[in-house]
Scaffold this motif. Structure first.
Motif, short mmCIF file in Angstrom:
data_model
loop_
_atom_site.label_atom_id
_atom_site.label_comp_id
_atom_site.label_asym_id
_atom_site.label_seq_id
_atom_site.Cartn_x
_atom_site.Cartn_y
_atom_site.Cartn_z
N TYR A 48 22.40 -13.66 -23.94
CA TYR A 48 23.02 -14.86 -24.51
C TYR A 48 22.75 -16.06 -23.60
O TYR A 48 22.73 -15.93 -22.39
CB TYR A 48 24.54 -14.66 -24.63
N ALA A 61 23.34 -9.26 -30.88
CA ALA A 61 24.17 -8.11 -30.49
C ALA A 61 23.82 -6.87 -31.28
O ALA A 61 23.34 -6.94 -32.41
CB ALA A 61 25.65 -8.45 -30.68
N ASP A 62 24.11 -5.74 -30.67
CA ASP A 62 24.07 -4.47 -31.36
C ASP A 62 25.05 -4.57 -32.54
O ASP A 62 26.14 -5.13 -32.38
CB ASP A 62 24.51 -3.38 -30.38
N LEU A 74 30.26 -5.05 -25.40
CA LEU A 74 30.39 -6.50 -25.57
C LEU A 74 31.84 -6.95 -25.41
O LEU A 74 32.12 -7.88 -24.65
CB LEU A 74 29.84 -6.94 -26.93
N TYR A 97 33.50 -6.91 -31.86
CA TYR A 97 33.92 -8.22 -31.36
C TYR A 97 34.62 -9.01 -32.47
O TYR A 97 35.71 -9.55 -32.26
CB TYR A 97 32.72 -9.00 -30.83
N ASP A 148 28.58 -3.47 -31.71
CA ASP A 148 29.26 -4.41 -30.82
C ASP A 148 29.65 -5.69 -31.55
O ASP A 148 30.72 -6.23 -31.34
CB ASP A 148 28.37 -4.77 -29.62
N SER A 149 28.77 -6.15 -32.42
CA SER A 149 29.06 -7.35 -33.21
C SER A 149 30.31 -7.13 -34.07
O SER A 149 31.23 -7.95 -34.07
CB SER A 149 27.87 -7.71 -34.10
N LEU A 160 25.98 -13.41 -32.92
CA LEU A 160 26.11 -11.96 -32.81
C LEU A 160 25.12 -11.24 -33.74
O LEU A 160 24.57 -10.20 -33.36
CB LEU A 160 27.54 -11.54 -33.12
N LEU A 212 26.24 -3.91 -20.41
CA LEU A 212 25.87 -5.12 -21.12
C LEU A 212 25.70 -6.24 -20.11
O LEU A 212 26.51 -6.41 -19.23
CB LEU A 212 26.96 -5.50 -22.12
#
Length: 182
Positions: free
Chosen positions: A31, A135-136, A82, A143, A139-140, A131, A26
């Motif tokens: 971002y 984000a994937d 992430l 997190y 991953d979102s 996110l 990543l």
């Protein structure tokens, strides 16, 4: 023409990458600097708010802060590029001296108190939007669940094993909503 490979921590089936092949690391390029600062600062702010004194909340001791630090560090073992990148950034920042600011070395900038839960919840909603856009999905979700677990570990750090206070339960509920988990 083949589509470019998208870095993700999970395959489409939710499995880890095939043996001998690692998912692309990543990068923070997805971002903006402001978004990355938000994502990397949020776990520490959650610890600060969850450990802060508040009416109706049992007094917090060193155990709460340590529980928060352990919960943040636990992100190193997450199956999420992430979360691992955020933890690596947090540790990298703490290994460097605080940069000079207009008010001097390491002084806090002006603005709301770092223990203001209203500001924290607004920032959690902002992070959730970031996110969802960048984000994937795996991953979102990882997190957001990790940030929630950091708060839960701090709120449950009472060495006496007392049940959660209504104030702590409310904070966890509001965080869950702000992070899109409820």
């Amino acid at each position: 023409m083949l589509a470019p490979e998208v870095p993700m921590s999970h395959s489409l089936a939710g499995e880890p990458p095939a043996a001998g092949r690692r998912a692309a690391p990543l990068t923070t390029a997805a971002y903006s600097a402001t978004e990355w600062d938000l994502l990397t600062g949020l776990p520490g702010r959650v610890v600060t708010v969850a450990a802060a004194p508040a009416p109706g909340r049992p007094p917090r001791g060193v155990a709460a802060g340590l529980a928060g630090l352990e919960a943040v560090a636990a992100g190193r073992a997450f199956d999420s590029d992430l979360v691992r990148a955020v933890v690596a950034t947090i540790y990298a920042r703490h290994d460097e001296p605080a940069p000079p600011t207009r008010t001097g070395w390491g002084r806090r900038r002006r603005g709301p108190a770092p223990t203001d839960p209203v500001v924290l919840l607004a920032d959690c909603r902002t992070a959730t939007r970031v996110l969802r856009r960048r984000a994937d999905p795996a991953d979102s979700a990882a997190y957001r669940q990790w940030v929630q677990s950091v708060a839960a570990r701090v709120c449950r750090a009472d060495p006496g094993g007392a049940p959660l206070s209504p104030v702590d339960q409310r904070l966890l509920d509001l965080l869950g909503v702000a992070l899109g988990l409820r």
